[in-house]
Scaffold this motif. Sequence first.
Motif, short mmCIF file in Angstrom:
data_model
loop_
_atom_site.label_atom_id
_atom_site.label_comp_id
_atom_site.label_asym_id
_atom_site.label_seq_id
_atom_site.Cartn_x
_atom_site.Cartn_y
_atom_site.Cartn_z
N GLY A 230 -8.84 -41.32 59.63
CA GLY A 230 -7.91 -42.25 59.00
C GLY A 230 -8.54 -43.53 58.53
O GLY A 230 -9.76 -43.64 58.38
N GLY A 231 -7.68 -44.49 58.29
CA GLY A 231 -8.11 -45.81 57.85
C GLY A 231 -7.24 -46.85 58.52
O GLY A 231 -6.10 -46.57 58.92
N ALA A 232 -7.77 -48.05 58.66
CA ALA A 232 -7.04 -49.13 59.32
C ALA A 232 -7.05 -50.38 58.45
O ALA A 232 -8.05 -50.67 57.78
N LEU A 233 -5.95 -51.07 58.44
CA LEU A 233 -5.84 -52.36 57.76
C LEU A 233 -5.72 -53.46 58.80
O LEU A 233 -5.04 -53.28 59.82
N ARG B 297 -10.82 -54.12 56.09
CA ARG B 297 -11.30 -52.90 56.73
C ARG B 297 -11.17 -51.78 55.69
O ARG B 297 -11.85 -51.83 54.68
N SER B 298 -10.33 -50.79 55.90
CA SER B 298 -10.24 -49.70 54.94
C SER B 298 -9.63 -50.20 53.62
O SER B 298 -8.75 -51.07 53.63
N PRO B 299 -10.05 -49.60 52.49
CA PRO B 299 -11.11 -48.59 52.40
C PRO B 299 -12.48 -49.14 52.04
O PRO B 299 -13.46 -48.42 52.09
N GLY B 300 -12.57 -50.44 51.67
CA GLY B 300 -13.84 -50.97 51.19
C GLY B 300 -14.73 -51.57 52.25
O GLY B 300 -15.92 -51.77 52.04
N TRP B 301 -14.15 -51.93 53.42
CA TRP B 301 -14.91 -52.45 54.56
C TRP B 301 -15.74 -53.69 54.22
O TRP B 301 -16.84 -53.87 54.70
#
Length: 499
Positions: free
Chosen positions: A303-306, A352-356
């Motif tokens: 997954g991804g986190a904001l 954070r997601s998606p470019g970090w």
Amino acid sequence: MQPSDHEHCGDQGLVLALDIGTSSARAAIFDSRGTLLPGTLARAACRLRTSEDGGAELDPEELAEAVEGLIDQVISVAGTRPILAVGMATFWHSLLGLDASGRPTTAVLTWADTRAARVVPMLRERLDPEAHHRRTGAYLHPSYPVARLAWLRAEYRSIWERTTRWVSFAEYLFLRWFGQATCSISMASGTGLFHHETLGWDLPTLEAVGLQPSQLSAIGDEPASGLRATYARRWPALTRAAWLPAWGDGACSNVGSGAVGTDRLALMVGTSGAMRLLWEGMPPEPPQGLWLYRLDRRRPVLGGALSEGGNFIDWVCREFRLPSLDELQEALAACQPGAHGLVWLPFLAGERSPGWAGHARATLSGLHLDTTALEVLRAALEAVACRFVLVYRLILAAVPGERLIVGSGNGLVNNPVWAQIMADALGQPLALSPEPEASLRGAALVTLERLGLGSLEALARPSLEGAHQITPDPDHAPAYEAMLARQQALYRLVISAGL
């Protein structure tokens, strides 16, 4: 662990579940069907200390005492039925240093602490970022312990030299209670120090940050037993219980909300936000933009986190002097998507997601003399939704297939306008989980499976019966595509300028 390990594994057996977050902690007793016993739910607020330089810490003693107080409360109302096991969900990515006597040398550094951003370029010189991501599923980013370790070593040598062991907060609790602790596969998988193929510590990463494996706990999922005398006297009802090493709260949230299997995708908006797919099977190679963690050795979490969720919306309401969201629902719903012409990059705590891009900060573009505070808020809600669209598309590309999107978290479930915005932006129906304590219940359900009282899928998936479903408005799709395009254009400008 099999049912024969315990003499009381029928309906009379109970489990104690804990859910420790960065803003609050909860505890409750559940029966063998995963039903919360009335009157046993207890909550305690957590005091996150923030600083102007990006610090976001918790006091380990204060938090531990709060958790122990919750255990006191719930076992006092559990009655005489035996408590078979204790299961715990805790926040991923925490880091705490301990000296040779087991005393803390640092605060509990949380995922929201961005001070390690300044050492990430140095860390990228020591480690190939893409190879590190393939092995560990994590990023060279300030939200991960791997970066915080490099930062502490570079800037706080006295602390580094006094520290003999580095642990998560969950391990610290077990050290207090049992005198020893392992790091669960789940918690290890969120550190940036874990190798998914070997299910052990990633040696190249440890070398890059100057650690020996002996400075970390052994990785394992076996239960602990043998409470220290002080705690055995304090909690006699738990002396025979199996205490299971903690799982990441995000994974437990999937379980508790019923989002188990590749046909169900969790969308959680609480203090922060996340989108996660949890299933049993082999994990894919993590695509760029997404992370890969685990619930256990059999179940990956992709997954991804904001960093943005309810915290971002609360900030907008506070700083723009707006009433509560409850009071603004009707006015927000009357706004047409994107009609305000505003573009938010909602990175108050870095991306954070998606470019970090950990160095990125919030940017608001398009303000004019007629802009209202309500429009700024509506644009903020839409901006977070657009970031989730990017994560959703990456997950769909990595693990194709139709799936139900399951919404959970107080930031989403208690905000009907935001839930509709999410459904419209994603172009997919959104089923709102009726479970108000998803991570807490998830910890109970994983515990029940470990006791042999049912498969996780059978225990978790019925949770969505009767869920309220939100249908996207297809007429709004073009507006959200246009908003996403504007947001990405602004993102490229800001990132290229190093802002």
